[in-house]
Design a protein around this motif. Structure first.
Motif, mmCIF file in Angstrom:
data_model
loop_
_atom_site.group_PDB
_atom_site.id
_atom_site.type_symbol
_atom_site.label_atom_id
_atom_site.label_comp_id
_atom_site.label_asym_id
_atom_site.label_seq_id
_atom_site.Cartn_x
_atom_site.Cartn_y
_atom_site.Cartn_z
ATOM 1 N N LEU A 27 0.841 -1.193 0.000
ATOM 2 C CA LEU A 27 0.000 0.000 0.000
ATOM 3 C C LEU A 27 0.878 1.246 0.000
ATOM 4 C CD1 LEU A 27 -2.674 -0.964 2.705
ATOM 5 C CD2 LEU A 27 -2.818 -1.258 0.231
ATOM 6 N N VAL A 29 0.341 4.892 0.787
ATOM 7 C CA VAL A 29 -0.702 5.649 1.477
ATOM 8 C C VAL A 29 -0.392 7.140 1.408
ATOM 9 C CG1 VAL A 29 -1.954 5.930 3.644
ATOM 10 C CG2 VAL A 29 -1.008 3.692 3.027
ATOM 11 N N VAL A 34 -5.051 5.971 -1.636
ATOM 12 C CA VAL A 34 -4.245 4.788 -1.326
ATOM 13 C C VAL A 34 -4.114 3.978 -2.602
ATOM 14 C CG1 VAL A 34 -4.043 2.685 0.040
ATOM 15 C CG2 VAL A 34 -5.057 4.716 1.048
ATOM 16 N N THR A 51 -9.404 7.742 0.805
ATOM 17 C CA THR A 51 -9.121 7.416 2.202
ATOM 18 C C THR A 51 -10.311 7.655 3.124
ATOM 19 O OG1 THR A 51 -8.170 9.642 2.464
ATOM 20 C CG2 THR A 51 -6.652 7.845 1.997
ATOM 21 N N THR A 53 -13.730 6.449 5.025
ATOM 22 C CA THR A 53 -13.992 5.157 5.666
ATOM 23 C C THR A 53 -14.694 4.194 4.719
ATOM 24 O OG1 THR A 53 -14.142 6.247 7.825
ATOM 25 C CG2 THR A 53 -15.081 4.042 7.633
ATOM 26 N N LEU A 56 -12.110 2.793 2.351
ATOM 27 C CA LEU A 56 -11.177 1.874 3.009
ATOM 28 C C LEU A 56 -11.835 0.537 3.322
ATOM 29 C CD1 LEU A 56 -9.292 4.301 5.433
ATOM 30 C CD2 LEU A 56 -8.560 3.442 3.200
ATOM 31 N N LEU A 59 -11.597 -1.338 0.236
ATOM 32 C CA LEU A 59 -10.249 -1.897 0.121
ATOM 33 C C LEU A 59 -10.126 -3.174 0.934
ATOM 34 C CD1 LEU A 59 -7.165 -1.857 -0.459
ATOM 35 C CD2 LEU A 59 -6.939 -0.244 1.457
ATOM 36 N N TRP A 80 -1.193 6.552 7.766
ATOM 37 C CA TRP A 80 -1.326 5.105 7.802
ATOM 38 C C TRP A 80 -2.326 4.637 8.858
ATOM 39 C CZ3 TRP A 80 -0.226 2.611 12.376
ATOM 40 C CH2 TRP A 80 0.502 3.333 13.319
ATOM 41 N N VAL A 83 -5.977 3.520 7.757
ATOM 42 C CA VAL A 83 -5.903 2.233 7.058
ATOM 43 C C VAL A 83 -5.657 1.110 8.059
ATOM 44 C CG1 VAL A 83 -4.744 0.961 5.227
ATOM 45 C CG2 VAL A 83 -5.014 3.438 5.025
ATOM 46 N N TYR A 84 -4.733 1.323 8.971
ATOM 47 C CA TYR A 84 -4.400 0.290 9.958
ATOM 48 C C TYR A 84 -5.594 -0.005 10.864
ATOM 49 C CZ TYR A 84 -1.397 -2.354 13.134
ATOM 50 O OH TYR A 84 -0.827 -3.350 13.894
ATOM 51 N N LEU A 87 -7.951 -2.333 8.911
ATOM 52 C CA LEU A 87 -7.416 -3.628 8.476
ATOM 53 C C LEU A 87 -7.011 -4.525 9.638
ATOM 54 C CD1 LEU A 87 -5.201 -2.690 5.376
ATOM 55 C CD2 LEU A 87 -7.604 -3.396 5.457
#
Length: 420
Positions: A27, A29, A34, A51, A53, A56, A59, A80, A83-84, A87
Motif C-alpha cells: 500500500l 498511502v 491509497v 481514504t 472510511t 477503506l 479496500l 497510515w 488504514v491500519y 485492516l
C-alpha cells in the motif's frame, strides 16, 4: 525488480522459489488516496482507493476477496493510521515500514511503482515491520503523549511570564525559586491588578519565602506598564487552563492504568522514576516485553545505546540515532534525576561517567541502564534491588585501592595500608 511487461505465468514460475508469501499487498498511502498492489500466483493487480472510511472498507473487502494474507505500508506521518485501524480487525499480518528502509531507485517513482516495490519486497520477506501496539495501548499512549505536550506548554507559559516580568524590571525569579508557586502566584495576580507598592507585594510571601521579604521588596520594584499587566492577566488565565487540563488528563490516565498498578509501583521503586514517568515508560513499551528478545533489542529500538558505524577496521561516530523520541526524552530526564539521588548505584554510575565523558553522555548511559532494569522487571517480575553506591569500588577492590595509593604517592606522601 521484475519487468512490468512480463506475463503473469512467467512471473510466478520464475520467482516461486524465492517467494515466502504467495498472496500479499503493498500500500502506498497518502492523505487523500491509497494505491494498492496485490501480488499473487494469478499475477499482479493494482487499484486506487480514496481514504474515506467507506472507500477503506471497500479496500478491506477487496483484500479479503483476493485471499491476501500479508499487507505492508509505509509509516507516512499519521496517514497510515486510518488504514491500519480498519485492516487490523481482519485476519491479516500488517506491517508498517519505515520509509527510509524501502527507498526505491531514484527517478522512477510513482504511486503505482511504490506500491509494486513494497509488495515485491514483502513477498520475498525483505521487510521488517515497526512495533505497533494493540488498540488499548495505543489509546493510552496518545493520552500520555498529549499530557506530556500539555506539561511542555505549561513550561512555555511560565517562561513567557518570566519574560514579561524581566521586561518590566521585576526580578522575582532571582529571589523566588518558583515564580508561579503559591507566593509567586499571589504577587503576580496583585501586579496584574495594578499593585505597585514593593512592600505590599513582598508581604504576600508565604512560608520560608517570608524570610526574604527585604530581597523580595527590592526585586519587585519595577516599571510595569498597562500592556504588561494585560499580558500577565492573559498568561495567568492560560496557565490555569493548562493546569486544569493536566489534572483531567491525570485522572483519565490513572483510570486506564489501574490494571497495571502493581507494575507501576514496581517501576516507581527505581531511583529517579516517579509515578508520571513510570506511566510514560509503560505506555511506550507496554507491559508485555516479550516482543523484544532481550534488553539490548529494547535499548536499540529506543535508541539509548551507541550506534554501530565501523568501516575498514576503524570505529567512527557512535551516534545513538533517532528512535522513539517520547521514550528517549523520558528516560534521559529520569536518568538526570537518578544522578541527583544519594547513595544509589545509578547516581554512582552517573558521577563516574560524567567525570570522564560529560553529563550528557552519562545521562544517556544511565538511561540505558534504567531501560535494562525496566525490561528485567517487566519480563521476570520481582522488585528492584539497588546494588549500592559502592558497587564499582567493591567490584574490583584491589584496583580501587591501588589507584588511590598511587594518587596519594604522586603528591609526595608514603602510604601504609592497614585493614580497619
Amino acid at each position: 525488480m521484475h519487468s512490468a511487461g512480463r506475463p503473469p505465468a512467467a512471473f510466478a514460475e520464475e520467482d516461486s522459489v524465492d517467494v515466502l508469501y504467495s498472496r500479499c499487498c503493498g500500500l502506498d498511502v497518502h492523505q487523500k488516496s491509497v494505491t494498492a498492489c496485490i501480488m499473487s500466483p494469478e499475477g499482479k493487480e493494482t487499484r486506487n482507493f480514496r481514504t474515506m472510511t467507506r472507500d477503506l472498507l471497500e479496500l478491506a473487502d477487496w483484500l479479503v476477496a483476493k485471499g491476501v494474507t500479508h499487507v505492508a505500508m509505509e509509516s507516512t506521518g499519521v496517514y497510515w493510521k486510518p488504514v491500519y485501524n480498519l485492516l487490523e480487525a481482519l485476519n491479516l499480518t500488517l506491517l508498517v515500514i519505515n520509509a527510509q528502509h524501502i527507498k526505491a531507485v531514484p527517478g522512477r517513482k510513482t504511486d503505482v511503482k511504490d506500491a509494486e516495490w513494497i509488495a515485491d519486497l514483502l513477498r520475498h520477506g525483505l521487510l521488517r515491520g515497526s512495533f505497533i501496539p494493540d488498540r488499548s495501548q495505543r489509546e493510552i499512549r496518545e493520552l500520555v503523549r498529549y499530557r506530556r505536550s500539555l506539561v511542555r506548554q505549561r513550561a512555555q507559559a511560565v517562561n513567557r511570564i518570566q519574560k514579561v516580568l524581566e521586561g518590566a524590571n521585576i526580578k522575582l525569579g532571582t529571589v523566588a525559586t518558583n515564580v508561579v508557586g503559591v507566593s509567586g502566584r499571589a504577587m503576580l495576580e496583585a501586579i496584574s491588578r495594578g499593585v505597585d507598592d514593593p512592600e505590599a507585594l513582598a508581604a504576600l510571601a508565604k512560608g520560608s519565602l517570608r524570610e526574604k521579604r527585604t530581597a523580595l521588596a527590592e526585586a519587585l520594584r519595577g516599571l510595569v506598564g498597562p500592556h504588561q499587566r494585560f499580558l500577565l492577566q492573559s498568561q495567568l488565565r492560560h496557565l490555569d487552563f493548562l493546569e486544569e487540563e493536566i489534572v483531567q488528563m491525570d485522572k483519565e490516565i490513572a483510570g486506564r492504568m489501574r490494571p497495571f498498578e502493581e507494575t507501576l509501583e514496581c517501576l516507581d521503586s527505581i531511583p529517579g522514576v516517579g509515578r508520571r514517568s513510570a506511566e510514560e515508560i509503560l505506555a511506550e513499551i507496554g507491559a508485555d516485553v516479550s516482543r523484544f528478545p532481550n534488553a539490548a533489542h529494547l535499548a536499540s529500538w529506543a535508541k539509548v545505546c551507541p550506534g554501530n558505524n565501523e568501516s575498514a577496521g576503524k570505529r567512527k561516530s557512535g551516534h545513538t540515532g533517532h528512535g522513539n523520541p517520547w521514550l528517549c526524552s523520558t528516560l534521559v530526564e529520569v536518568a538526570q534525576a537518578a544522578g541527583r539521588t544519594k547513595n544509589t548505584y545509578l547516581s554512582a554510575q552517573y558521577r563516574r561517567l560524567a567525570a570522564r565523558r560529560g553529563a550528557k553522555r552519562a545521562a544517556v548511559a544511565v538511561a540505558h541502564t534504567i531501560l535494562t532494569i525496566v525490561y528485567s522487571l517487566l519480563r521476570n517480575g520481582g522488585s528492584y534491588r539497588d546494588l549500592g553506591h559502592n558497587y564499582f569500588d567493591e567490584r574490583d577492590r584491589l584496583s580501587t585501592v591501588q589507584r588511590a595509593v598511587q594518587r596519594i604517592e604522586r603528591l609526595g606522601y608514603e602510604v601504609v595500608l592497614q585493614p580497619a
